[in-house]
Design an enzyme around this catalytic site. Structure first.
Site, mmCIF file in Angstrom:
data_model
loop_
_atom_site.group_PDB
_atom_site.id
_atom_site.type_symbol
_atom_site.label_atom_id
_atom_site.label_comp_id
_atom_site.label_asym_id
_atom_site.label_seq_id
_atom_site.Cartn_x
_atom_site.Cartn_y
_atom_site.Cartn_z
ATOM 1 N N LYS A 8 0.863 -1.181 0.000
ATOM 2 C CA LYS A 8 0.000 0.000 0.000
ATOM 3 C C LYS A 8 0.899 1.230 0.000
ATOM 4 O O LYS A 8 1.679 1.435 0.929
ATOM 5 C CB LYS A 8 -0.904 -0.007 1.225
ATOM 6 C CG LYS A 8 -1.847 1.187 1.270
ATOM 7 C CD LYS A 8 -2.750 1.105 2.494
ATOM 8 C CE LYS A 8 -3.707 2.276 2.565
ATOM 9 N NZ LYS A 8 -4.544 2.200 3.777
ATOM 10 N N LYS B 50 -2.177 -1.422 -3.763
ATOM 11 C CA LYS B 50 -3.035 -0.240 -3.714
ATOM 12 C C LYS B 50 -2.166 1.012 -3.801
ATOM 13 O O LYS B 50 -1.186 1.094 -3.055
ATOM 14 C CB LYS B 50 -3.807 -0.241 -2.395
ATOM 15 C CG LYS B 50 -4.748 0.945 -2.225
ATOM 16 C CD LYS B 50 -5.464 0.904 -0.880
ATOM 17 C CE LYS B 50 -6.408 2.094 -0.763
ATOM 18 N NZ LYS B 50 -7.120 2.169 0.503
HETATM 19 ZN ZN ZN Z 1 -5.766 3.541 7.935
#
Ligand code: ZN
Length: 325
Positions: free
Chosen positions: A195, A248
């Site tokens: 992420k 992501k």
């Molecule tokens: Zn968070």
């Protein structure tokens, strides 16, 4: 074989031929719809920066989940916006929290729909960070205990899968161990493994009311230029027991999705994030692009990069297009 023997245009001549040689397919099976749940009844508060997306109270979330299920979408992921916030995100792991209520209600009304929950603290903390603050930074190990409590609370309320998104080191292992100890060894973990600290999350923070009140998330989310490190993050999460690994955002990180899928061959998810969604919506509203075609091209590109699953605010729109084909 070279021209004029090989003429690639031969197989592009009409739709029947193009269908026969199409390499990548997007199916409704690939889609996961994110939902934002808020307290109250009858609430459907539009998120201004994300046209078509609304914060929903539990009763409205149940209706929405019925519609999602009727379109053939297999799964949703819940984000919660609590009544009140505090420094340790208490509502994240309260059995009466808004996500816990939604899980119980939707599980009862639409039992076939797979329910995933986002496990993080940023929507629940008054400072908007993803964990406990010690000396001005998010403290890794004391945050783990709270994430474990949150995951257990979600599963007890009916979650089929938990998705830790905080990027603390060791959280997948901590959650796996706690789930197993409590007899939830069949509950899968979808890890937000790579992420990135991305500016594409902007509209989401309006939707989830989770913007950090000081600083930023660069001390725990990944630095955008790093691809090798993304593979190490994914490897760690797989080692700790992740069943599905996620990259992501999606569109600016298609190379990372590709590398993750090639390297590990694991079930791979990609999050087509709010900024990716809002840019398409905004350009379409200005008449600059064909929204439907850009949406479908974007989603199939994420599939072509190697994602098996796509978390996307376009899930319902895409499912409708796919049903027409
Ligand atoms: Zn968070």
């Amino acid at each position: 074989m070279e021209f004029p023997i090989y003429r690639p245009r031969r197989l592009r001549k009409n739709e029947a031929l193009r269908r026969m040689v199409r390499e990548t397919r997007l199916s409704v099976d690939n889609l996961i719809m994110p939902l934002f749940v808020v307290p109250g009844r009858g609430v459907g508060e539009p998120v201004e920066s994300m046209p078509g997306v609304a914060q929903l109270s539990v009763d409205r979330a149940v209706e929405e989940c019925r519609a999602i299920h009727d379109l053939g979408i297999p799964a949703v992921i819940f984000f919660g916006i609590p009544e009140s916030k505090d420094s340790v995100g208490s509502h994240a792991y309260s059995d009466h929290g808004v996500v816990q209520q939604a899980l119980r209600a939707v599980k009862k009304a639409v039992p076939e729909l797979l329910l995933i929950t986002d496990v993080c603290l940023c929507e629940y903390t008054d400072h908007g960070h993803c964990g406990v603050i010690v000396d001005g930074d998010v403290d890794n190990d004391s945050t783990l205990d709270l994430l474990v409590k949150e995951a257990l609370s979600h599963v007890r309320a009916g979650a089929d899968m938990v998705a830790p998104s905080d990027m603390m080191d060791g959280r997948v292992g901590a959650i796996r161990e706690a789930l197993d100890e409590e007899g939830f060894d069949q509950i899968a973990i979808m890890a937000y493994a790579a992420k990135f600290s991305s500016a594409y999350y902007g509209p989401f923070r309006e939707a989830a009311e989770s913007a950090p009140q000081f600083g930023d998330r660069r001390s725990y989310q990944m630095d955008p230029p790093n691809g090798d490190e993304a593979l190490r993050e994914v490897e760690l999460d797989i080692g700790e027991g992740a069943d599905i690994v996620m990259v992501k955002p999606a569109l600016p990180y298609l190379d990372v999705i590709w590398r993750v899928k090639q390297e590990f061959g694991y079930p791979t998810a990609a999050y087509n994030v709010s900024g990716e969604y809002s840019m398409i919506k905004a350009a379409a509203r200005n008449g600059w692009i064909d929204e439907e075609r850009v949406m479908m091209e974007t989603l199939v590109a994420i599939r072509r990069a190697g994602a098996d699953m796509i978390l996307t605010y376009f899930a319902k729109d895409a499912a409708k297009v796919l049903a027409r084909r």
